[in-house]
Design an enzyme around this catalytic site. Structure first.
Site, short mmCIF file in Angstrom:
data_model
loop_
_atom_site.label_atom_id
_atom_site.label_comp_id
_atom_site.label_asym_id
_atom_site.label_seq_id
_atom_site.Cartn_x
_atom_site.Cartn_y
_atom_site.Cartn_z
N GLU A 1 3.18 2.53 -4.57
CA GLU A 1 3.17 1.32 -5.40
C GLU A 1 1.84 1.17 -6.14
O GLU A 1 1.82 0.82 -7.33
CB GLU A 1 3.41 0.07 -4.53
N CYS B 1 3.77 -2.57 1.79
CA CYS B 1 2.85 -3.06 2.80
C CYS B 1 2.11 -4.28 2.25
O CYS B 1 2.20 -4.58 1.05
CB CYS B 1 1.87 -1.94 3.19
N CYS C 1 0.07 -3.49 -0.90
CA CYS C 1 0.88 -3.25 -2.09
C CYS C 1 1.55 -4.54 -2.58
O CYS C 1 1.65 -4.77 -3.79
CB CYS C 1 1.90 -2.16 -1.81
#
Length: 158
Positions: A56, A84, A87
């Site tokens: 990402e 996560c 990101c």
């Protein structure tokens, strides 16, 4: 779910497979605006020796360079796995309108990745973020990336 969501998720999955073939981890991401692909990347943490080089983040960096702006308003990011917290925050700061992902972050954790198991929906609520989240698009195919990765010799999680 929109008609193009599956199409663009398949591009992210294809990119993740490319990364796996190159010895990287099983994550891919694709950024789209107005039906056009702006950037598509896979995770390169091990290649770059950079713990922040998630799919990402790489896609966001590429999109910002291509568009010559840090404002990705109107964009959708397709991620093979739930982003996560790092990101998710990057998507929020970039103004990405939608996050569409395949399997949940717990799948990455189950395969040995050191994930903080905080859902995007929880982060959205805590941050009062306006980003729209669509989970579970091609979730089984996305989870299959981890099984493919697991078969690779010399695989490494982080």
């Amino acid at each position: 779910m929109r008609n193009d969501d599956v199409k663009f998720m398949r591009l992210a999955i294809k990119k993740a497979r490319e990364g796996i073939r190159k010895g990287q981890t099983p994550f891919g991401a694709c950024i789209v605006r107005a039906g056009k692909v702006i950037a598509c990347s896979h995770n390169i943490v091990w290649k770059a020796c950079d713990i922040t080089a998630h799919a990402e983040i790489n896609a966001i960096r590429q999109a910002c360079k291509k568009l010559k702006t840090i404002d990705l308003a109107g964009c959708t990011i397709y991620s093979t796995c739930e982003p996560c917290p790092m990101c998710f925050a990057a998507c929020h700061w970039a103004g990405i309108r939608r996050i569409v992902f395949g399997c949940g972050i717990e799948v990455a954790r189950d395969f040995g990745f050191n994930e903080l198991s905080i859902s995007n929906l929880k982060m959205k609520g805590l941050a009062k973020s306006g980003v729209k989240i669509l989970p579970g698009v091609l979730a089984e195919e996305s989870a299959g990336l981890f099984r493919l990765w697991q078969k690779q010799p010399n695989r490494r999680a982080y």
